[in-house]
Design an enzyme around this catalytic site. Structure first.
Site, PDB file in Angstrom:
ATOM      1  N   PHE A 290      -1.839 -16.679 -12.506  1.00 62.97           N
ATOM      2  CA  PHE A 290      -2.611 -15.377 -11.229  1.00 62.97           C
ATOM      3  C   PHE A 290      -2.264 -16.945 -10.401  1.00 62.97           C
ATOM      4  O   PHE A 290      -2.586 -17.865  -9.853  1.00 62.97           O
ATOM      5  CB  PHE A 290      -3.180 -14.507 -11.162  1.00 62.97           C
ATOM      6  CG  PHE A 290      -3.374 -14.144  -9.887  1.00 62.97           C
ATOM      7  CD1 PHE A 290      -2.721 -12.355 -10.371  1.00 62.97           C
ATOM      8  CD2 PHE A 290      -4.046 -14.053  -9.200  1.00 62.97           C
ATOM      9  CE1 PHE A 290      -2.339 -11.302  -9.495  1.00 62.97           C
ATOM     10  CE2 PHE A 290      -4.264 -13.194  -7.872  1.00 62.97           C
ATOM     11  CZ  PHE A 290      -3.664 -11.630  -8.247  1.00 62.97           C
TER      12      PHE A 290
ATOM     13  N   ASP B 226       7.002  -9.337 -11.199  1.00 62.96           N
ATOM     14  CA  ASP B 226       6.472 -10.177 -12.023  1.00 62.96           C
ATOM     15  C   ASP B 226       7.013  -8.998 -12.805  1.00 62.96           C
ATOM     16  O   ASP B 226       7.639  -8.883 -13.921  1.00 62.96           O
ATOM     17  CB  ASP B 226       5.043  -9.322 -11.758  1.00 62.96           C
ATOM     18  CG  ASP B 226       4.227  -9.804 -12.592  1.00 62.96           C
ATOM     19  OD1 ASP B 226       4.341 -10.712 -13.339  1.00 62.96           O
ATOM     20  OD2 ASP B 226       3.418  -8.780 -12.693  1.00 62.96           O
TER      21      ASP B 226
ATOM     22  N   LYS C 272       1.853  -5.988   2.328  1.00 61.97           N
ATOM     23  CA  LYS C 272       1.650  -6.850   3.447  1.00 61.97           C
ATOM     24  C   LYS C 272       2.407  -8.610   2.930  1.00 61.97           C
ATOM     25  O   LYS C 272       2.562  -9.003   3.614  1.00 61.97           O
ATOM     26  CB  LYS C 272       0.815  -7.099   3.718  1.00 61.97           C
ATOM     27  CG  LYS C 272      -0.430  -5.636   3.729  1.00 61.97           C
ATOM     28  CD  LYS C 272      -1.987  -6.464   4.051  1.00 61.97           C
ATOM     29  CE  LYS C 272      -2.502  -4.850   4.015  1.00 61.97           C
ATOM     30  NZ  LYS C 272      -3.530  -4.334   3.332  1.00 61.97           N
TER      31      LYS C 272
ATOM     32  N   ARG D  16      -4.030 -14.510   1.360  1.00 61.45           N
ATOM     33  CA  ARG D  16      -2.567 -14.850   2.143  1.00 61.45           C
ATOM     34  C   ARG D  16      -2.759 -15.648   2.966  1.00 61.45           C
ATOM     35  O   ARG D  16      -1.264 -16.619   3.124  1.00 61.45           O
ATOM     36  CB  ARG D  16      -2.309 -13.766   2.936  1.00 61.45           C
ATOM     37  CG  ARG D  16      -2.633 -12.682   2.196  1.00 61.45           C
ATOM     38  CD  ARG D  16      -1.825 -10.940   2.779  1.00 61.45           C
ATOM     39  NE  ARG D  16      -2.648  -9.377   1.777  1.00 61.45           N
ATOM     40  CZ  ARG D  16      -1.685  -8.881   0.854  1.00 61.45           C
ATOM     41  NH1 ARG D  16      -1.362  -9.350   0.600  1.00 61.45           N
ATOM     42  NH2 ARG D  16      -1.982  -7.502   0.752  1.00 61.45           N
TER      43      ARG D  16
ATOM     44  N   ASP E 111      -1.648 -12.754  -2.179  1.00 60.80           N
ATOM     45  CA  ASP E 111      -2.953 -12.532  -2.385  1.00 60.80           C
ATOM     46  C   ASP E 111      -4.051 -12.462  -3.233  1.00 60.80           C
ATOM     47  O   ASP E 111      -3.250 -11.808  -4.606  1.00 60.80           O
ATOM     48  CB  ASP E 111      -3.507 -11.110  -1.871  1.00 60.80           C
ATOM     49  CG  ASP E 111      -3.695  -9.895  -2.593  1.00 60.80           C
ATOM     50  OD1 ASP E 111      -2.596  -9.537  -2.718  1.00 60.80           O
ATOM     51  OD2 ASP E 111      -4.186  -9.021  -2.551  1.00 60.80           O
TER      52      ASP E 111
HETATM   53  P1  IMP Z   1       5.425  -6.271 -10.050  1.00 62.05           P
HETATM   54  O1  IMP Z   1       5.812  -4.696 -10.166  1.00 62.05           O
HETATM   55  O2  IMP Z   1       4.997  -6.054 -11.964  1.00 62.05           O
HETATM   56  O3  IMP Z   1       7.039  -6.598 -10.078  1.00 62.05           O
HETATM   57  O4  IMP Z   1       4.386  -6.824  -9.745  1.00 62.05           O
HETATM   58  C1  IMP Z   1       4.892  -6.442  -8.273  1.00 62.05           C
HETATM   59  C2  IMP Z   1       3.377  -7.617  -7.600  1.00 62.05           C
HETATM   60  O5  IMP Z   1       2.398  -7.225  -8.007  1.00 62.05           O
HETATM   61  C3  IMP Z   1       3.703  -7.962  -6.329  1.00 62.05           C
HETATM   62  O6  IMP Z   1       4.523  -7.255  -5.009  1.00 62.05           O
HETATM   63  C4  IMP Z   1       2.480  -8.448  -6.346  1.00 62.05           C
HETATM   64  O7  IMP Z   1       1.514  -7.327  -5.149  1.00 62.05           O
HETATM   65  C5  IMP Z   1       1.065  -7.983  -7.195  1.00 62.05           C
HETATM   66  N1  IMP Z   1       1.667  -9.708  -8.249  1.00 62.05           N
HETATM   67  C6  IMP Z   1       1.734  -9.848  -8.747  1.00 62.05           C
HETATM   68  N2  IMP Z   1       2.452 -11.233  -9.839  1.00 62.05           N
HETATM   69  C7  IMP Z   1       0.781 -11.690  -8.856  1.00 62.05           C
HETATM   70  C8  IMP Z   1      -0.384 -12.896  -8.579  1.00 62.05           C
HETATM   71  O8  IMP Z   1       0.147 -13.819  -9.084  1.00 62.05           O
HETATM   72  N3  IMP Z   1      -0.056 -13.520  -7.810  1.00 62.05           N
HETATM   73  C9  IMP Z   1      -1.159 -12.495  -6.370  1.00 62.05           C
HETATM   74  N4  IMP Z   1      -0.152 -10.628  -6.430  1.00 62.05           N
HETATM   75  C10 IMP Z   1       0.574 -10.383  -7.827  1.00 62.05           C
HETATM   76 MG    MG Z   2      -1.014  -7.268  -3.649  1.00 67.50          MG
END
Ligand code: IMP
Ligand code: MG
Length: 180
Positions: free
Chosen positions: A156, A107, A47, A169, A163
């Site tokens: 974070f 991330d 979302k 959000r 969220d």
């Molecule tokens: P990745 O696969 O590690 O790149 O993570 C991607 C997903 O992790 C994002 O689409 C977010 O839903 C969640 N995420 C990563 N860091 C944060 C943050 O600092 N706040 C909220 N959600 C996060």
């Molecule tokens: Mg998330």
């Protein structure tokens, strides 16, 4: 659960609503220039990315379509990258279309890499990535990013779609929250 009347536990605002709006307009103008004379489809992951997609879409001037998908993460170790699965697919095919994947944050890069590989397999005319936030310090999977609004530190963050346990959000800024 937090008391419904408790203020969000914001430690520090990284980007205000005004800063986000200004940067989103710049990126939308760049996208509009790059896709001039073509039609574009924005694809967002439910979302979190929906908030960014709608903000961006309002300032893009080329003919635009939007579509959405949802994913679930499977992981057996907390904090470890897990397997990603598509829980709700796009409504329409993207074959022959110019597609931009719109992300809230890249991330580790695992989610985005999976999605880009999956979408590339459907034969779009072109496929790019536009992210609101880029946390390069935690990148593991190489992820080429075409458009990025802000780079952020290894903290974070919540707001503008992001969220913590499905909350915050709706904050109009992007903020670091106090650890529980
Ligand atoms: P990745 O696969 O590690 O790149 O993570 C991607 C997903 O992790 C994002 O689409 C977010 O839903 C969640 N995420 C990563 N860091 C944060 C943050 O600092 N706040 C909220 N959600 C996060
Ligand atoms: Mg998330």
């Amino acid at each position: 659960m937090n008391s419904p009347n408790a203020p969000p536990p914001i430690e520090r605002v990284l980007f205000t609503a005004e800063q986000i709006d200004a940067r989103v307009r710049e990126v939308a103008a760049q996208i509009s220039a790059d896709f001039a004379g073509r039609e574009l489809k924005l694809v967002a992951v439910l979302k979190g990315s929906v908030f960014f997609l709608t903000a961006l879409a309002r300032h893009i001037t080329v003919p635009l379509r939007v579509d959405f998908l949802a994913i679930s993460h499977f992981t057996n170790q907390p904090g470890a990258p897990g397997v990603v699965r598509i829980a709700k697919d796009l409504d329409d095919a993207i074959e022959g279309e110019h597609v931009l994947l719109v992300e809230d944050i890249v991330d580790t890069g695992f989610t985005t890499r999976y999605l880009l590989q999956n979408l590339a397999g459907r034969g779009p005319a072109s496929l790019g990535l536009c992210t609101l936030l880029d946390r390069t310090s935690r990148r593991i999977a190489r992820t080429p990013i075409n458009y990025s609004c802000f780079e952020i530190p290894d903290r974070f963050v919540v707001g503008f779609g992001l969220d913590h346990k499905q909350l915050y959000r709706n904050l109009d800024c992007i903020a670091v929250i106090r650890p529980e």
